[in-house]
Structure formats: C-alpha cells, structure tokens
Motif scaffolding. Structure first.
Motif, PDB file in Angstrom:
ATOM      1  N   GLN A 180       0.815  -1.239  -0.108  1.00  0.00           N
ATOM      2  CA  GLN A 180      -0.098  -0.005   0.044  1.00  0.00           C
ATOM      3  C   GLN A 180       0.783   1.287   0.307  1.00  0.00           C
ATOM      4  OE1 GLN A 180      -2.590  -0.238   3.419  1.00  0.00           O
ATOM      5  NE2 GLN A 180      -3.792  -1.970   2.589  1.00  0.00           N
ATOM      6  N   GLN A 184       1.307   4.031  -3.011  1.00  0.00           N
ATOM      7  CA  GLN A 184       1.092   5.521  -2.822  1.00  0.00           C
ATOM      8  C   GLN A 184       2.405   6.293  -3.284  1.00  0.00           C
ATOM      9  OE1 GLN A 184       0.177   5.322   1.470  1.00  0.00           O
ATOM     10  NE2 GLN A 184      -1.537   6.772   0.932  1.00  0.00           N
ATOM     11  N   ARG A 188       2.472   9.041  -6.586  1.00  0.00           N
ATOM     12  CA  ARG A 188       2.982  10.406  -6.478  1.00  0.00           C
ATOM     13  C   ARG A 188       4.339  10.682  -7.098  1.00  0.00           C
ATOM     14  NH1 ARG A 188       2.453   9.502   0.029  1.00  0.00           N
ATOM     15  NH2 ARG A 188       0.091  10.050   0.091  1.00  0.00           N
ATOM     16  N   MET A 207      -4.953   4.501   1.025  1.00  0.00           N
ATOM     17  CA  MET A 207      -4.165   4.719  -0.239  1.00  0.00           C
ATOM     18  C   MET A 207      -4.674   5.840  -0.929  1.00  0.00           C
ATOM     19  SD  MET A 207      -3.672   0.658  -1.247  1.00  0.00           S
ATOM     20  CE  MET A 207      -2.812   1.089  -2.785  1.00  0.00           C
ATOM     21  N   SER A 208      -5.870   6.049  -1.033  1.00  0.00           N
ATOM     22  CA  SER A 208      -6.514   6.954  -2.156  1.00  0.00           C
ATOM     23  C   SER A 208      -6.617   8.476  -1.555  1.00  0.00           C
ATOM     24  CB  SER A 208      -7.769   6.391  -2.553  1.00  0.00           C
ATOM     25  OG  SER A 208      -8.718   6.370  -1.475  1.00  0.00           O
ATOM     26  N   ASP A 209      -6.490   9.480  -2.508  1.00  0.00           N
ATOM     27  CA  ASP A 209      -6.958  10.688  -2.216  1.00  0.00           C
ATOM     28  C   ASP A 209      -8.323  11.069  -2.074  1.00  0.00           C
ATOM     29  OD1 ASP A 209      -4.080  11.325  -2.580  1.00  0.00           O
ATOM     30  OD2 ASP A 209      -4.294  11.285  -4.778  1.00  0.00           O
TER      31      ASP A 209
END
Length: 380
Positions: A180, A184, A188, A207-209
């Motif tokens: 995870q 990430q 990025r 994990m997500s935005d």
C-alpha cells in the motif's frame, strides 16, 4: 471546478445492463489527471463493472466513457491509454520476469528496437525495486515480487491511467501494508491517475486521495477519506466504512445540522445530522467505537454496561459491552491506557463519548434506493 481541470476519465450518463439486471445505473463521473481514486463497495455494487468499462473490457449500455477527452466507444482495450493490474496478476508462467514486463512493448506498432525494449524494461523493473530480477522465472518469486512484476508490466507502456483490480487481495497483511505504501509512493512519483477497486475499507481509506462508495450500482458518496469516515452521507456508508454502533432513539428537537434525541433507555443526547431528521420521528444514532470512552469524566452522566467480550489487538483492545435497552456496543480502548489492561469479561463499566461524536440518520434511510442518477466530480 472539474470543467477547468484536465480530466483523465469521464462518464457521461454511463449505465450497464446485463439482460434485466442493471449493474450500473446512469452515472456522470469526472476524474482529474493525477488523482488516486478508490472505488469501494460490497460485492455486486458495480465497482468492477465501472473499472472494466474504463479499460474497454465491457461496453456501456448507455452513455459515453471518455479518457483524456476522447470518446472510447469501439476503442479496444489494447488501443486505450490504460493498463490494468489484475487481482491474480495474470503473469505468463513460461516467461521470465523481463519477458513478462516487455510483452506489451513488443505489441507496439511501429515496432520498438530491441535496445529500446531492453532499456524501458530495465527502467520499469528498477521502478518497482526489482532491478536484477529479469532472468528469474515467475514461480521463483514471492507473492509480493509477482505483484511488482505485474505493476512493472502495466507501467512500462506509460499509460495515462492505471487500473488496479483488488491487486493486494492475495497478499498477507504485513506485505499488503508494505505494498500500500509503495503504491502510494509510486503514484506520487509518476503523477498518473490510479483507479483502485477494492472491498477493503482500510485499503481504500489509507491509499487513495478520493474514495467513491458504491452500492446497488449507484454512487452513494464521493469525497476525501476523512470526509467519508467522519461525515458519511447515509446509514449505509456509516455502516460499511469502518465500524460503528447504531443506537435507536426519537428526535425531540431538530435544527439546522443538529438534533436533540432521546435514546431508547431515556438518555438525551445532542447529535449532528446526516439527512433531515424531523421532530417526533425515529432516528438511528451512529457512534464510532473509538469515540466511546471507558469511564465518565467528573460531572458527566455515562451509560452503564457489562463487558461481554474483549478482543486484544496489540496497540488497542476492543470491548463488546452490553448496555440495558441499547444492546451491545463496541468500544475501542488504547492498550496503553491505565485501565484497559484491567478490564475483562464480566466487569461493569461506565461509557461516555465525545460531545461531537454522535451522528443521527433517519431510522429508515432509503436515500440510496431513491437515487435514480449519480452525478459526481472528483476535485483535486
């Protein structure tokens, strides 16, 4: 607004039917470039169908799927600026690692030179920390290493969008946590859009935005992870994302954004509102386990109950506490708290909670079944 951003993915009135079954109801959906979005929901909610329509493995029954502003109607999967990492990786067992990663490059027309394929393959392996593994066979790799090979193969063609179909489901907990973090960091670093499908709430939140919660083929709520957890749009989201306790009560007073509620045991509390709760109506109050405190501060009235079960989790302990007229409540306590080590099944405890913690929903929250069209935008 999304219209002023560069969008990688758009759904315009997209739906998907299989005979008489509607897997995805008409949906408008916009994802800006560089987002990391998780499609989260129970089995059969439509999240994988949405992913497959982006990838071109399914065609929508109605509407348009656009990638980078281009309508993908009739564009086959291998012609889309998208790559996919499957749940079981789908690696070729008779190829070595380099050949697996280079497979997509060899399909490009006009053909790339052997030196270009070799360079890009080596770069992709280095990106996922597998430099020097090119000559190994797939069966010689661990599960985590195979997952990285699948990632390298998906990234080597430099897609605009990377689709991840529950890619960590086959890994053990520690390795899943490690991957995870790596995903990430990789997202990025590359700055490309990641779309993750998962039924694991922890995975989606960590994990997500942006998290997109789906149920029954519709989008129920879309927002930042903390918004989804702290301000769920309806009872389904509150129950599905994380753990919560629901307490039955009656609304005594309702004002803009707040309500005064009498619980089934006669206790009166203040609660935030999610959806309109009218005075005199039945309500369900959500309380997260971590919002419950074992013991009431001086001057406060708490709920009295008996511990029925304790689950030790290392840094925390979870207690199932039976409270008369309210049922069994789940409370999470810090393992380092002085009192937590002393509590055991059969102990009587007092429970209090943070004033801003209760969140009230209509007792029969059917917003999801009433929604005919989902329209959402992911804002970066």
């Amino acid at each position: 607004m999304a219209g002023q951003q560069t969008l990688d993915i758009e759904f315009r009135g997209v739906s998907k039917r299989y005979g008489d079954v509607t897997a995805v109801h008409p949906t408008d959906f916009a994802v800006p470039k560089g987002a990391f979005i998780a499609l989260l929901g129970p089995s059969g909610c439509g999240k994988t169908t949405c992913l497959r329509m982006i990838g071109g493995f399914e065609q929508p029954s109605t509407g348009q799927v656009l990638i980078g502003g281009t309508d993908m109607a009739e564009v086959p999967p291998h012609r889309r600026p998208v790559n996919m990492v499957f749940q079981h990786y789908a690696l070729f067992p008779h190829f070595d690692v380099s050949a697996n990663v280079a497979y997509g490059l060899r399909q490009i027309r006009p053909r790339l030179t052997s030196s270009e394929i070799g360079r890009r393959t080596a770069d992709a392996l280095a990106m996922v920390q597998l430099a020097g593994f090119g000559a190994r066979k797939v069966h010689e790799l661990s599960g985590g290493q195979q997952q990285r090979v699948a990632l390298a193969r998906a990234l080597v063609n430099r897609p605009s969008v990377l689709l991840l179909d529950e890619p960590l489901a086959a890994l053990d907990k520690k390795l899943r946590t490690d991957m995870q973090i790596e995903l990430q960091n990789l997202q990025r670093e590359l700055g490309i859009t990641f779309v993750l499908v998962t039924h694991d709430q922890e995975e989606a939140l960590s994990m997500s935005d942006v998290v997109c919660v789906m149920n029954g083929g519709r989008i129920v709520q879309l927002g930042a992870p903390d918004e989804i957890y702290d301000r769920p749009a309806d009872r389904f989201v509150a129950a599905f994302v994380g753990k919560t306790n629901f307490l039955d009560g009656t609304v005594l007073e309702s004002t803009d954004g707040a309500a005064r509620i009498r619980l089934a045991n006669g206790m009166e509390i203040s609660a935030r509102q999610s959806g309109a709760v009218a005075a005199g109506a039945a309500a369900a109050v959500s309380l997260r386990p971590e919002a419950l405190r074992l013991g009431a501060p001086a001057g406060e009235t708490g709920l009295s109950g008996i511990i029925r079960n304790r689950i030790f989790l290392g840094s925390t302990a979870e207690y199932a506490i039976e409270v008369p007229l309210l049922g069994t409540l789940l409370a999470t306590a810090d393992h380092n708290a002085a009192q937590s080590d002393l509590l055991k099944p059969g102990d009587r405890v007092t429970i209090s909670f943070n004033p801003g913690a209760p969140l009230a929903f209509p007792a029969s929250d059917n917003k999801t079944s009433q929604r005919e069209t989902s329209h959402v935008e992911v804002v970066s």
